[in-house]
Design an enzyme around this catalytic site. Structure first.
Site, mmCIF file in Angstrom:
data_model
loop_
_atom_site.group_PDB
_atom_site.id
_atom_site.type_symbol
_atom_site.label_atom_id
_atom_site.label_comp_id
_atom_site.label_asym_id
_atom_site.label_seq_id
_atom_site.Cartn_x
_atom_site.Cartn_y
_atom_site.Cartn_z
ATOM 1 N N ASP A 1 -3.724 -9.403 -3.042
ATOM 2 C CA ASP A 1 -3.711 -10.341 -1.908
ATOM 3 C C ASP A 1 -2.412 -11.131 -1.885
ATOM 4 O OD1 ASP A 1 -6.014 -9.733 -0.624
ATOM 5 O OD2 ASP A 1 -7.219 -11.315 -1.504
ATOM 6 N N ASP B 1 -13.654 -3.454 1.308
ATOM 7 C CA ASP B 1 -13.394 -4.622 0.457
ATOM 8 C C ASP B 1 -14.572 -4.905 -0.468
ATOM 9 O OD1 ASP B 1 -11.969 -6.816 -0.452
ATOM 10 O OD2 ASP B 1 -11.466 -7.511 1.563
HETATM 11 C C1 GLA Z 1 -9.993 -9.994 0.869
HETATM 12 C C2 GLA Z 1 -8.902 -8.965 1.072
HETATM 13 C C3 GLA Z 1 -7.965 -9.442 2.169
HETATM 14 C C4 GLA Z 1 -8.740 -9.653 3.437
HETATM 15 C C5 GLA Z 1 -9.857 -10.635 3.181
HETATM 16 C C6 GLA Z 1 -10.752 -10.756 4.383
HETATM 17 O O1 GLA Z 1 -9.496 -11.156 0.301
HETATM 18 O O2 GLA Z 1 -8.220 -8.732 -0.099
HETATM 19 O O3 GLA Z 1 -6.939 -8.499 2.367
HETATM 20 O O4 GLA Z 1 -9.242 -8.428 3.890
HETATM 21 O O5 GLA Z 1 -10.666 -10.258 2.083
HETATM 22 O O6 GLA Z 1 -11.774 -11.642 4.178
#
Ligand code: GLA
Length: 727
Positions: A548, A478
């Protein structure tokens, strides 16, 4: 094919359906002559093509073809600053006198088989003998450096990859203020520009607009490519549709600050460039040093936007690093939307046990497993297991996964550091910062200075230690914030503007080392969802968490837009709980599955909270996905109904041999008293007979021209799917 045609001093590059022509003028300037639909009789036609001395607005070459009547409208192959061309330069350099004028002159060229790797800078394949590469070497007569322009031709994909290398062959430093990966000039034409724009949770919406006088650009200044735009642009004719008309697609194999700009001059000629964003960029090149631009790719299609997309998809799946490797894509269940930070040994054990019998390959433990991370305010950089939540480390979690026939995956955010962390206590100066200013926190976190070797080593060691200790087959990588407070304690004053590019080179180095050391691990890219969705990441990581936003109706637009450039095998899509956590919308479980099916499929919910019917549907969905895996990996993707233009959305995958297909048709919102709707499939063999959903039998031509009833009695957010197999 690449040919140098000496009679006309020209280079002729051709793919199955396109040609590209460059001419060396008598005074050794490099001039662009043609890019478009294939012109086959190159030997006879090139003298005609190269003899042209004017565009529609006036002459730019004199009778002798030696000097310019006007450089203002000459189509240069790699235009520079200060030599009479007043449009956007592809390159600006500054010499020791602080002067920026250059003049690039042809020196020599080489045509070779294959293509050099730029590693760790990502690039399209490397090594294949099917590719020809042209290198044109130019020299700057003002400051004495050399520029090599590289063109690699992928014939079957109608693709040309391009980049520039600048070598300082002089005896003093030069500064590069801009070096685009490519530049191409078109004569006056009513082009429209297509770009992919958006924001967090609504990435890559398609925008199409006319290009008129002046400059039109999309760019990033965020340190990553960003949710807001994508390093891609297409030039299309006004009448270009999904299936007909001309499109030129351009994209960058790069994950940092980029700029893609179209400029229409006083005569209506259009110049298109793509490369590193010159904003806040310069690069000092000492004698003997070379600067390599990221690679750009252009594809040509006379078969509309679907044709353009299929060419990009094939380039990605056949020629782009890990995206081309046949790594098995697991069907996953991810803990994030199911448990957020509320994870511990017992809860995870229960969660995994609940997946028994659902045919899910991999459990992915998302954020919250390390340091003392109980919310998003601490511990990034402390890549050791959270002792209170997992007193025995992750051993038990791995064991429970194994017992349930599942593999184990883990979340990292390697480029980050929390101010509340052991790492920050030990190295408060490792974050990106400038003197006399407290760096800006975003999601309570700071960014590590990835330009520094010792920091790359540290992150490598800490991630590798976990991958060595536990049996991990999947990593979600990430990156959750923009980069601000630009400055590196390790760079001298004159190199501070190299920061953004050095940052991403550092990230690539880390990705290179980790993916090489752990070849069996599937790395998935993510940046707050789809904030770094580009060919640079896809070189190292064959799939990216697309957004997301897991709402199936929102995902229609996101996946439709993303498919303009990237194959569905590059997108990850999960079925999540309803009401959806981003939109609070409730969408049928079937629809959530159908929309995600053509991508890398999985779940992001707590199975224990599902009804028996929904659990039964998971079994059907995972079984269907197994059948679709091949189609996703190798099939041709067709967009049919656009969710941006209609109340529906539909798409289809067709196998290369046209024996199988899978189509999804979704209704976003029902209109009352609307007539029925027949979905006209695409890409089938007109003569083949197909069995549809195991029942009806019809010929390909009927299915493509008459279609299938798709919206007889739809409800909001409903889907219909069609599985086709040759009879
Ligand atoms: C980001 C990612 C999510 C998740 C969060 C965790 O927003 O896109 O899928 O992994 O971080 O903090």
């Amino acid at each position: 094919m690449i040919k140098f045609i000496s009679g006309t001093d020209s280079f002729y590059l051709s793919t199955d359906n396109s040609s590209y022509v460059i001419k060396i003028l008598k005074d050794d300037m490099l001039c662009h002559r043609y890019y478009g639909q294939k012109i086959s009789a190159e030997e006879t036609e090139l003298p005609y093509l190269c003899g042209r001395k004017s565009n529609s607005s006036g002459e730019f070459l004199d009778e002798e073809n030696t000097c310019f009547v006007s450089k203002e409208n000459t189509p240069f192959e790699y235009p520079v600053f200060g030599d009479g061309d007043l449009r956007n330069p592809a390159m600006i350099t500054e010499n020791r006198f602080g002067q920026r004028t250059s003049r690039l002159i042809y020196k020599s060229h080489r045509i070779t088989k294959g293509k050099k790797s730029l590693s760790p800078l990502p690039s399209f394949d490397v090594g294949t003998e099917d590719v020809d590469t042209l290198e044109i070497i130019l020299s700057d007569s003002v400051s004495g450096y050399e520029v090599s322009l590289f063109y690699s031709v992928f014939e079957k994909e109608d693709a040309i990859t391009r980049r520039a290398e600048i070598r300082n062959t002089s005896d003093t430093d030069i500064k590069i203020l801009s070096a685009q990966s490519m530049s191409v000039d078109f004569e006056p034409r009513d082009f429209e520009l297509i770009t992919l724009n958006g924001a967090w949770a609504r990435e890559r919406y398609i925008e199409r607009r006319p290009i008129t006088a002046g400059s039109l650009a999309i760019e990033s200044r965020r340190g990553a490519t960003g949710h807001q735009g994508n390093p891609f642009a297409a030039l299309v004719d006004k009448n270009t549709t999904e299936d007909s008309g001309i499109s030129y697609g351009f994209a960058l194999v790069y994950s940092g600050n980029y700029k893609a700009a179209a400029e229409v001059d006083q005569y209506g000629s259009l110049r298109f460039q793509i490369g590193i964003n010159p904003f806040n960029f310069d690069w000092t090149l000492a004698p003997g040093e070379t600067f390599v631009t990221p690679e750009a790719i252009s594809v040509f299609s006379a078969e509309g936007l679907n044709g353009m997309s299929r060419r990009f998809h094939n380039m990605c799946r056949k020629h782009l690093g890990k995206s081309a490797a046949s790594l098995k894509r697991p069907l996953v269940i991810n803990s994030w939307e199911a448990m957020y930070f509320d994870i511990n040994d017992r809860a995870v054990e229960q969660f995994v046990n609940n997946c028994k019998g659902l045919d899910i390959d991999t459990f992915v433990l998302d954020d919250g497993w390390f340091g003392v991370r109980d919310d998003d305010s601490t511990s990034l950089g402390d890549w050791f297991v959270h002792k209170t939540k997992f007193p025995d480390g992750l051993k038990n979690v791995v064991r429970v996964c194994r017992e349930n026939g599942m593999n184990f995956g883990l979340w990292f955010e390697p480029e980050m550091i929390s101010p509340k962390s052991e790492l920050f206590k030990a190295h408060p100066d490792w974050c990106i910062h400038v003197e006399n200013k407290k760096p800006l926190e975003s999601r309570s976190q700071l960014v590590l200075d990835m330009t520094r070797g010792e920091i790359i080593d540290f992150v490598y060691d800490s991630v590798a230690a976990i991958l060595d200790e536990y049996d991990i087959s999947y990593v979600k990588w990430d990156m959750n914030r923009n980069i601000t407070d630009i400055g590196s304690a390790a760079l001298p004053a004159e190199k501070q503007d190299e920061f953004y590019h050095r940052y991403i080179l550092g990230v690539y180095e880390l990705m290179h080392r980790l993916t090489e050391a752990f070849p069996h691990v599937l790395f998935e890219g993510c940046a707050g969802g789809g904030g770094r969705f580009d060919f640079g990441i896809l070189y190292y990581m064959p799939q990216i968490w697309t957004s997301d936003d897991t709402d199936a109706i929102e995902r229609l637009k996101i996946q439709y837009g993303t498919s303009l450039v990237y194959p569905t095998s590059a997108m990850t899509a999960h079925v999540s709980a309803c009401p959806n956590h981003q939109t609070r919308r409730t969408v049928p479980f079937k629809t959530r599955g159908d929309v995600a099916q053509v991508c890398n499929f999985g779940y992001e919910l707590d199975v224990a909270k599902l009804s028996d019917d929904e659990k039964a549907m998971i079994k059907e969905q995972t079984a269907l996905h197994r059948k679709l895996e091949d189609l996703i990996a190798t099939g041709d993707f067709y967009r049919i109904d656009s969710p941006f233009e209609t109340e529906f959305c539909s798409w289809e995958l067709v196998s290369a041999d046209k024996k199988r297909a899978f189509a999804v048709f979704a209704t976003q919102k029902v209109t009352a008293n609307r007539g029925g709707y027949y979905l006209k499939l695409k890409g089938l063999d007109p003569e083949k007979i197909y069995r549809i959903n195991g029942k009806l039998k019809l010929h390909g031509d009927t299915l493509m021209n008459y279609g299938l009833p798709a919206a007889d009695n739809p409800t909001d957010f409903s889907t219909v799917t069609f599985e086709l197999e040759e009879e």
